[in-house]
Enzyme design. Sequence first.
Site, PDB file in Angstrom:
ATOM      1  N   HIS A   7       0.857  -1.098   0.038  1.00 45.03           N
ATOM      2  CA  HIS A   7      -0.099   0.112  -0.224  1.00 45.03           C
ATOM      3  C   HIS A   7       0.745   1.243  -0.044  1.00 45.03           C
ATOM      4  O   HIS A   7       2.174   1.097   0.601  1.00 45.03           O
ATOM      5  CB  HIS A   7      -0.955   0.334   1.191  1.00 45.03           C
ATOM      6  CG  HIS A   7      -0.088   0.322   2.735  1.00 45.03           C
ATOM      7  ND1 HIS A   7       0.127  -0.972   3.485  1.00 45.03           N
ATOM      8  CD2 HIS A   7      -0.136   1.068   3.406  1.00 45.03           C
ATOM      9  CE1 HIS A   7       0.854  -0.465   4.503  1.00 45.03           C
ATOM     10  NE2 HIS A   7       0.768   0.181   4.408  1.00 45.03           N
ATOM     11  N   HIS A  79       3.957   7.078   3.206  1.00 47.71           N
ATOM     12  CA  HIS A  79       4.869   5.944   3.949  1.00 47.71           C
ATOM     13  C   HIS A  79       4.424   4.968   2.796  1.00 47.71           C
ATOM     14  O   HIS A  79       2.922   5.188   1.923  1.00 47.71           O
ATOM     15  CB  HIS A  79       5.017   5.380   4.722  1.00 47.71           C
ATOM     16  CG  HIS A  79       3.998   4.305   5.545  1.00 47.71           C
ATOM     17  ND1 HIS A  79       2.561   5.408   6.514  1.00 47.71           N
ATOM     18  CD2 HIS A  79       3.556   3.526   5.474  1.00 47.71           C
ATOM     19  CE1 HIS A  79       2.287   4.214   6.020  1.00 47.71           C
ATOM     20  NE2 HIS A  79       2.505   3.159   6.026  1.00 47.71           N
ATOM     21  N   GLU A 130       7.816   1.056   4.780  1.00 42.97           N
ATOM     22  CA  GLU A 130       6.978  -0.155   6.311  1.00 42.97           C
ATOM     23  C   GLU A 130       7.264  -1.541   4.893  1.00 42.97           C
ATOM     24  O   GLU A 130       7.871  -1.330   4.039  1.00 42.97           O
ATOM     25  CB  GLU A 130       5.490   0.126   6.216  1.00 42.97           C
ATOM     26  CG  GLU A 130       4.919  -0.683   7.211  1.00 42.97           C
ATOM     27  CD  GLU A 130       3.966  -0.607   6.729  1.00 42.97           C
ATOM     28  OE1 GLU A 130       3.337  -0.090   6.187  1.00 42.97           O
ATOM     29  OE2 GLU A 130       3.066  -1.088   7.867  1.00 42.97           O
TER      30      GLU A 130
HETATM   31 CO    CO Z   1       0.906   1.190   6.761  1.00 46.20          CO
END
Ligand code: CO
Length: 134
Positions: A7, A79, A130
Amino acid sequence: MLQRLNHVALAVPDLEAAASTYRAMLGASVSAPQPLPEHGVTVVFVALENTKIELLEPLGENSPIAAFLAKNPKGGMHHLCYEVVDIVAARDHLVASGARVLGDGEPKIGAHGKPVLFLHPGDVHGTLTELEQV
Ligand code: CO
């Protein structure tokens, strides 16, 4: 080591307004808001064919995105999240390569119920990154 893009997370000051923009103006499928008090955010997921966009709004005191929104009051990209097969092996490789893992360095259970960790943006050319074990 990196697999799929899981994502892209966007911090927004007004989740309802942002969800409406993605739904009505951009014609995307947007989930209902999900409060995640343990992560200090409320999230909606924008479902795309090849990935998803997470819209994050601060929730409660000490939200991890509060400082970002103070610097970027209109919101912005917070992020990127990449999938990995083995997050501990990935972490060990990254630490050995000189990257800093945020927090205590141990994977945490993230917003999707899977182990995640974050790399310091200063070690990834300015982008908070991430990793999620899927
Ligand atoms: Co995230």
